[in-house]
Design a protein around this motif. Structure first.
Motif, PDB file in Angstrom:
ATOM      1  N   ARG A  46     -23.750  44.191   5.298  1.00 34.76           N
ATOM      2  CA  ARG A  46     -22.724  44.567   4.324  1.00 34.76           C
ATOM      3  C   ARG A  46     -21.335  44.360   4.905  1.00 34.76           C
ATOM      4  O   ARG A  46     -21.150  44.436   6.126  1.00 34.76           O
ATOM      5  N   PRO A  47     -20.342  44.116   4.036  1.00 36.50           N
ATOM      6  CA  PRO A  47     -18.969  44.021   4.533  1.00 36.50           C
ATOM      7  C   PRO A  47     -18.617  45.242   5.383  1.00 36.50           C
ATOM      8  O   PRO A  47     -18.914  46.379   4.994  1.00 36.50           O
ATOM      9  N   GLY A  48     -18.035  45.000   6.540  1.00 34.13           N
ATOM     10  CA  GLY A  48     -17.679  46.085   7.458  1.00 34.13           C
ATOM     11  C   GLY A  48     -18.674  46.267   8.589  1.00 34.13           C
ATOM     12  O   GLY A  48     -18.340  46.842   9.622  1.00 34.13           O
ATOM     13  N   SER A  49     -19.912  45.774   8.398  1.00 34.23           N
ATOM     14  CA  SER A  49     -20.883  45.846   9.500  1.00 34.23           C
ATOM     15  C   SER A  49     -20.503  44.833  10.579  1.00 34.23           C
ATOM     16  O   SER A  49     -19.834  43.833  10.299  1.00 34.23           O
ATOM     17  N   ASP A  50     -20.942  45.074  11.799  1.00 34.63           N
ATOM     18  CA  ASP A  50     -20.741  44.094  12.860  1.00 34.63           C
ATOM     19  C   ASP A  50     -21.387  42.770  12.450  1.00 34.63           C
ATOM     20  O   ASP A  50     -22.505  42.767  11.914  1.00 34.63           O
ATOM     21  N   ALA A  51     -20.698  41.672  12.741  1.00 38.86           N
ATOM     22  CA  ALA A  51     -21.222  40.351  12.371  1.00 38.86           C
ATOM     23  C   ALA A  51     -22.237  39.885  13.415  1.00 38.86           C
ATOM     24  O   ALA A  51     -22.038  38.911  14.133  1.00 38.86           O
ATOM     25  N   ASP A  52     -23.326  40.639  13.501  1.00 42.30           N
ATOM     26  CA  ASP A  52     -24.477  40.280  14.341  1.00 42.30           C
ATOM     27  C   ASP A  52     -25.452  39.560  13.421  1.00 42.30           C
ATOM     28  O   ASP A  52     -26.071  40.195  12.554  1.00 42.30           O
ATOM     29  N   VAL A  53     -25.572  38.273  13.597  1.00 44.29           N
ATOM     30  CA  VAL A  53     -26.281  37.461  12.612  1.00 44.29           C
ATOM     31  C   VAL A  53     -27.222  36.491  13.315  1.00 44.29           C
ATOM     32  O   VAL A  53     -26.865  35.886  14.327  1.00 44.29           O
ATOM     33  N   VAL A  54     -28.417  36.366  12.767  1.00 44.84           N
ATOM     34  CA  VAL A  54     -29.346  35.337  13.231  1.00 44.84           C
ATOM     35  C   VAL A  54     -29.478  34.289  12.141  1.00 44.84           C
ATOM     36  O   VAL A  54     -29.693  34.623  10.979  1.00 44.84           O
ATOM     37  N   ILE A  55     -29.330  33.026  12.525  1.00 46.09           N
ATOM     38  CA  ILE A  55     -29.686  31.924  11.631  1.00 46.09           C
ATOM     39  C   ILE A  55     -31.113  31.545  12.024  1.00 46.09           C
ATOM     40  O   ILE A  55     -31.360  31.151  13.166  1.00 46.09           O
ATOM     41  N   PHE A  56     -32.031  31.707  11.088  1.00 45.13           N
ATOM     42  CA  PHE A  56     -33.451  31.519  11.391  1.00 45.13           C
ATOM     43  C   PHE A  56     -33.960  30.299  10.634  1.00 45.13           C
ATOM     44  O   PHE A  56     -33.806  30.201   9.416  1.00 45.13           O
TER      45      PHE A  56
END
Ligand SMILES: [Zn+2]
Length: 451
Positions: A380-390
């Motif tokens: 969600r907006p505001g969460s840390d941008a910890d992202v996996v491209i899978f």
């Protein structure tokens, strides 16, 4: 906006939707259809899944046991995490003895991690016998952002059931969560002595030395204590059908009992102890049967178990080879790097879990249970941008050579996977891309949990 992930499928705890993800600085800025770039770097992720970074809620990096040190330290442990799409790990602060205060052990652990960690981290606080009575110290730990305690029912660190009951009551007042390693000490001790007396000390006897009944009894005891205390409780590394059933039964009566299992308990059996490499598969609790594997999948799918973590505790082949018996072989296996891809290939592709369930058991649920949500475990907006491209189409055969653990082996050697992390972002920064680690020691931060 700094980065736009365009054209992928966004997977969250709730749904899968075709959407773009915009990142500004360290945070998620927006998720939606056809976002415009506005000068941001654009990454085309067509056909890929965009998921919140996985959280490995049970790891032991740089852990001393006597003279022995685990193969992976804070740097290699968190580097291999990044390579597996894991952006937060939760390790342990453990006093060297009951004489060392909880806060001293916590500060020491934080100092060790600070310069070395490549992904974000939290800690669980191990509580040793006698320390469960010191409410001020327990509160000081919670105030520092460690909202979960870890106790054992076996080993030298074990607490009596009465002591666990006391801790549960204090934890309830503090809003903290008690997590428990459940194996009944009397059953394990009796079995071990019986095997030693019979001369059956080879590592091949490991599973016999720690029977399923030991885990089931301890889980039942701890659930009863938590019920009496009116406190939530979290059972780490559930390995047995009986253990999962006890948790499911308590939950169906409304008790707040949570359960974690590990990929090795879902995917491997005790047959491994019969082979020449028995030591490499030696961990506690031990591997069980195919019936246990299936029951754990079933309970995970049904929501009776909420978290899959790895208990990553790695030793090299040389360290393992030094063991001459089941009771002196270093116990533990590497696992963080293969957590997400194994759960995708064998959980989602085999039909046990939906994609949102995958995100729940690997990210959202541990974030919620350990006070990290919604900073972690969410897109969600505001969460840390910890992202996996899978990449769901990437085929790979697991082997030590394409993994990054200093252990130099994997218990999943030869497993064929379809689907693998392509890239990992930690708070908006690219730390892994197409097989290359791009992060740095010290960029991982301690994330305080909130009760
Ligand atoms: Zn552990």
């Amino acid at each position: 906006m700094d980065l736009l992930l365009k054209g992928g499928w966004v997977v969250t705890a709730e749904r899968v939707e075709q959407a773009d993800v915009a990142i500004k600085g360290e945070k998620i800025a927006a998720v939606g259809a056809d976002l415009t770039a506005e000068g941001a770097v654009v990454r085309d992720v067509t056909g890929k899944y965009i998921m919140p970074g996985a959280i490995d809620a049970h790891v032991h990096y740089q852990m001393p046991i006597g003279e022995l040190m685990t193969a992976d330290d804070w740097f290699t442990g968190t580097r291999l995490a990044a390579c597996g799409g894991v952006t937060t790990v939760i390790d342990y602060a453990e006093p060297a003895s009951p004489a060392e205060s909880l806060t001293a052990s916590l500060n020491k652990r934080l100092d060790e991690a600070r310069e070395q960690a490549c992904v974000d981290y939290g800690l669980h606080q191990v509580v040793l016998p006698g320390q469960e009575e010191d409410e001020a110290e327990l509160k000081a730990v919670v105030d520092k952002g460690v909202t979960s305690f870890k106790v054992f029912t076996t080993y030298a660190q074990r607490l009596s059931l009465a002591a666990i009951g006391r801790l549960l009551k204090i934890a309830r007042r503090l809003g903290a969560l008690v997590t428990v390693h459940c194996e009944d000490h009397e059953i394990v001790t009796a079995k071990r002595e019986e095997l030693i007396a019979a001369g059956r000390t080879d590592p091949a006897y490991h599973a016999l030395s720690r029977p399923a009944t030991a885990e089931v009894k301890a889980i039942q005891d701890v659930i009863a204590l938590a019920g009496e205390a009116g406190a939530p409780v979290y059972i780490v590394h559930v390995s047995t059908m009986g253990g999962a059933e006890a948790i499911a039964a308590a939950r169906s009566k409304g008790q707040q009992v949570y359960g974690e299992t590990c990929p090795h308990y879902l995917l491997l059996t005790g047959d491994k102890y019969a082979g020449p490499d028995s030591r490499l598969y030696l961990m506690c609790p031990p591997l069980r049967t195919a019936a246990d594997n299936e029951s754990l999948w079933r309970h995970l799918a049904a929501g009776a178990l909420q978290v899959v973590a790895t208990d990553h505790c790695s030793y090299s082949r040389e360290q393992k080879a030094a063991g001459t018996a089941f009771y002196n072989t270093p116990s533990g296996v590497p696992g963080t790097e293969t957590l997400l891809p194994l759960l995708y290939s064998f959980g989602v592709r085999n039909g046990w879990l939906t994609l949102p369930q995958l995100v729940r058991v690997l990210s959202t649920n541990p974030a919620r249970l350990f006070g990290l949500y919604p900073r972690k475990g969410s897109l969600r907006p505001g969460s840390d941008a910890d992202v996996v491209i899978f990449d769901p189409r990437r085929q790979i055969t697991l082997t030590a050579a394409n993994l990054h653990s200093a252990a130099g082996y994997t218990v999943f050697e030869g497993f064929n996977l379809l689907g693998y992390p392509e890239a990992t972002y930690l708070r908006g920064r690219l730390i892994y891309d197409h097989g290359r680690f791009l992060g740095q020691a010290g960029q991982g931060r301690f994330i305080p949990g909130r009760v």
